[in-house]
Design a protein around this motif. Structure first.
Motif, PDB file in Angstrom:
ATOM      1  N   HIS A 137       0.821  -1.218   0.000  1.00 59.40           N
ATOM      2  CA  HIS A 137       0.000   0.000   0.000  1.00 59.40           C
ATOM      3  C   HIS A 137       0.855   1.269   0.000  1.00 59.40           C
ATOM      4  CE1 HIS A 137      -4.046   1.814   0.984  1.00 59.40           C
ATOM      5  NE2 HIS A 137      -3.223   2.847   1.033  1.00 59.40           N
ATOM      6  N   VAL A 138       1.897   1.293   0.814  1.00 63.87           N
ATOM      7  CA  VAL A 138       2.712   2.521   0.913  1.00 63.87           C
ATOM      8  C   VAL A 138       3.890   2.534  -0.056  1.00 63.87           C
ATOM      9  CG1 VAL A 138       2.023   2.965   3.307  1.00 63.87           C
ATOM     10  CG2 VAL A 138       4.134   1.701   2.856  1.00 63.87           C
ATOM     11  N   GLY A 139       4.051   1.474  -0.851  1.00 62.18           N
ATOM     12  CA  GLY A 139       5.068   1.470  -1.892  1.00 62.18           C
ATOM     13  C   GLY A 139       6.406   0.857  -1.528  1.00 62.18           C
ATOM     14  N   TYR A 140       6.487   0.148  -0.394  1.00 67.77           N
ATOM     15  CA  TYR A 140       7.728  -0.566  -0.065  1.00 67.77           C
ATOM     16  C   TYR A 140       7.937  -1.762  -0.984  1.00 67.77           C
ATOM     17  CZ  TYR A 140       8.068   1.891   4.461  1.00 67.77           C
ATOM     18  OH  TYR A 140       8.180   2.826   5.450  1.00 67.77           O
ATOM     19  N   LEU A 141       6.834  -2.317  -1.475  1.00 66.07           N
ATOM     20  CA  LEU A 141       6.889  -3.490  -2.358  1.00 66.07           C
ATOM     21  C   LEU A 141       6.187  -3.168  -3.677  1.00 66.07           C
ATOM     22  CD1 LEU A 141       6.074  -6.388   0.147  1.00 66.07           C
ATOM     23  CD2 LEU A 141       8.302  -5.846  -0.860  1.00 66.07           C
ATOM     24  N   PRO A 142       6.633  -3.804  -4.763  1.00 70.82           N
ATOM     25  CA  PRO A 142       6.043  -3.537  -6.088  1.00 70.82           C
ATOM     26  C   PRO A 142       4.664  -4.168  -6.239  1.00 70.82           C
ATOM     27  CG  PRO A 142       7.618  -5.311  -6.251  1.00 70.82           C
ATOM     28  CD  PRO A 142       7.719  -4.792  -4.834  1.00 70.82           C
ATOM     29  N   LYS A 143       3.906  -3.654  -7.183  1.00 70.80           N
ATOM     30  CA  LYS A 143       2.588  -4.211  -7.495  1.00 70.80           C
ATOM     31  C   LYS A 143       2.637  -5.087  -8.748  1.00 70.80           C
ATOM     32  CE  LYS A 143       0.262  -0.092  -5.814  1.00 70.80           C
ATOM     33  NZ  LYS A 143       1.238   0.955  -6.012  1.00 70.80           N
ATOM     34  N   ASP A 144       3.717  -4.973  -9.509  1.00 67.70           N
ATOM     35  CA  ASP A 144       3.759  -5.609 -10.828  1.00 67.70           C
ATOM     36  C   ASP A 144       4.620  -6.867 -10.909  1.00 67.70           C
ATOM     37  OD1 ASP A 144       6.124  -4.217 -10.396  1.00 67.70           O
ATOM     38  OD2 ASP A 144       6.288  -3.512 -12.466  1.00 67.70           O
ATOM     39  N   ARG A 145       5.230  -7.262  -9.803  1.00 69.72           N
ATOM     40  CA  ARG A 145       6.069  -8.467  -9.824  1.00 69.72           C
ATOM     41  C   ARG A 145       6.185  -9.016  -8.409  1.00 69.72           C
ATOM     42  NH1 ARG A 145      10.815  -7.404  -7.478  1.00 69.72           N
ATOM     43  NH2 ARG A 145      11.457  -5.225  -7.378  1.00 69.72           N
ATOM     44  N   ILE A 146       6.588 -10.270  -8.314  1.00 71.11           N
ATOM     45  CA  ILE A 146       6.801 -10.898  -7.012  1.00 71.11           C
ATOM     46  C   ILE A 146       8.186 -10.486  -6.502  1.00 71.11           C
ATOM     47  CG2 ILE A 146       7.053 -13.084  -5.795  1.00 71.11           C
ATOM     48  CD1 ILE A 146       5.089 -14.263  -7.893  1.00 71.11           C
ATOM     49  N   PRO A 147       8.251  -9.918  -5.315  1.00 73.49           N
ATOM     50  CA  PRO A 147       9.545  -9.474  -4.782  1.00 73.49           C
ATOM     51  C   PRO A 147      10.485 -10.645  -4.478  1.00 73.49           C
ATOM     52  CG  PRO A 147       7.721  -8.483  -3.582  1.00 73.49           C
ATOM     53  CD  PRO A 147       7.142  -9.550  -4.448  1.00 73.49           C
ATOM     54  N   LYS A 148      11.762 -10.340  -4.508  1.00 74.01           N
ATOM     55  CA  LYS A 148      12.798 -11.301  -4.113  1.00 74.01           C
ATOM     56  C   LYS A 148      12.840 -11.375  -2.584  1.00 74.01           C
ATOM     57  CE  LYS A 148      15.855 -10.239  -8.066  1.00 74.01           C
ATOM     58  NZ  LYS A 148      14.915 -10.624  -9.029  1.00 74.01           N
ATOM     59  N   ASP A 149      13.425 -12.441  -2.075  1.00 71.23           N
ATOM     60  CA  ASP A 149      13.504 -12.663  -0.632  1.00 71.23           C
ATOM     61  C   ASP A 149      14.047 -11.445   0.106  1.00 71.23           C
ATOM     62  OD1 ASP A 149      12.896 -15.154  -1.650  1.00 71.23           O
ATOM     63  OD2 ASP A 149      14.343 -16.217  -0.396  1.00 71.23           O
ATOM     64  N   GLU A 150      15.134 -10.876  -0.399  1.00 70.80           N
ATOM     65  CA  GLU A 150      15.780  -9.761   0.319  1.00 70.80           C
ATOM     66  C   GLU A 150      14.897  -8.519   0.380  1.00 70.80           C
ATOM     67  OE1 GLU A 150      17.503 -10.061  -3.883  1.00 70.80           O
ATOM     68  OE2 GLU A 150      17.248 -11.457  -2.221  1.00 70.80           O
ATOM     69  N   GLU A 151      13.974  -8.375  -0.568  1.00 69.07           N
ATOM     70  CA  GLU A 151      13.063  -7.230  -0.528  1.00 69.07           C
ATOM     71  C   GLU A 151      12.103  -7.338   0.656  1.00 69.07           C
ATOM     72  OE1 GLU A 151      11.957  -5.594  -4.723  1.00 69.07           O
ATOM     73  OE2 GLU A 151      12.248  -7.781  -4.913  1.00 69.07           O
ATOM     74  N   PHE A 152      11.665  -8.546   0.951  1.00 70.57           N
ATOM     75  CA  PHE A 152      10.801  -8.748   2.114  1.00 70.57           C
ATOM     76  C   PHE A 152      11.539  -8.416   3.405  1.00 70.57           C
ATOM     77  CE2 PHE A 152       8.779 -11.650  -0.964  1.00 70.57           C
ATOM     78  CZ  PHE A 152       7.472 -11.193  -0.896  1.00 70.57           C
TER      79      PHE A 152
END
Length: 153
Positions: free
Chosen positions: A21-36
């Motif tokens: 919601h606040v933009g820490y994670l993308p909406k268009d792809r599955i994040p990589k482990d390190e992004e979480f």
């Protein structure tokens, strides 16, 4: 507007939804482990913090986005929070609460249990991430639905 994403322990599903919601994670792809792992509060909330709202940030409309854990008492705690806010004179039209627990699959549940309750972070956290990655676009869809609703108000 204040948006509360809530789940069992405010460590996984509510964190993911709020992060999208606040933009820490993308909406268009599955994040990589390190992004979480870079997300505030992801797989870090302790039991004594359940019931405490944490501000994740503001969205593009200026809405404050929070996470909160409510254990198995989600409806009772939600009712308590709403009653308290109403009695405090807060406009309930400015509060939106979103349950995220229904998006959690078995991998995330087991991973969360291992990581948070049994402190087996090295085993539990990767399992939790895999489970979230499998359901990631369900989280994105939920957040997009919330954002559409907020833009209509």
């Amino acid at each position: 507007m204040k948006i509360f994403y809530y789940c069992y322990g405010s460590a996984h599903s509510s964190v993911i939804a709020a992060a999208i919601h606040v933009g820490y994670l993308p909406k268009d792809r599955i994040p990589k482990d390190e992004e979480f792992l870079k997300i505030p509060y992801f797989d870090k909330t302790d039991n004594y913090e359940i019931g405490t709202p944490f501000l994740m940030g503001k969205d593009e409309y200026g809405n404050e986005v929070y996470i909160i854990g409510m254990t198995n008492e989600r409806e009772m705690i939600k009712k308590t929070i709403i009653s308290f806010l109403k009695e405090s004179g807060i406009d309930l039209n400015q509060i939106h609460m979103v349950d995220t627990l229904h998006l959690v699959n078995l991998k995330t549940k087991i991973g969360g249990l291992l990581s948070r309750r049994f402190k087996l972070v090295n085993v539990g956290r990767p399992l939790t991430i895999r489970g979230i990655q499998e359901k990631y676009f369900d989280f994105v869809n939920l957040v997009m639905k919330v954002k559409r609703r907020m833009s209509e108000n």
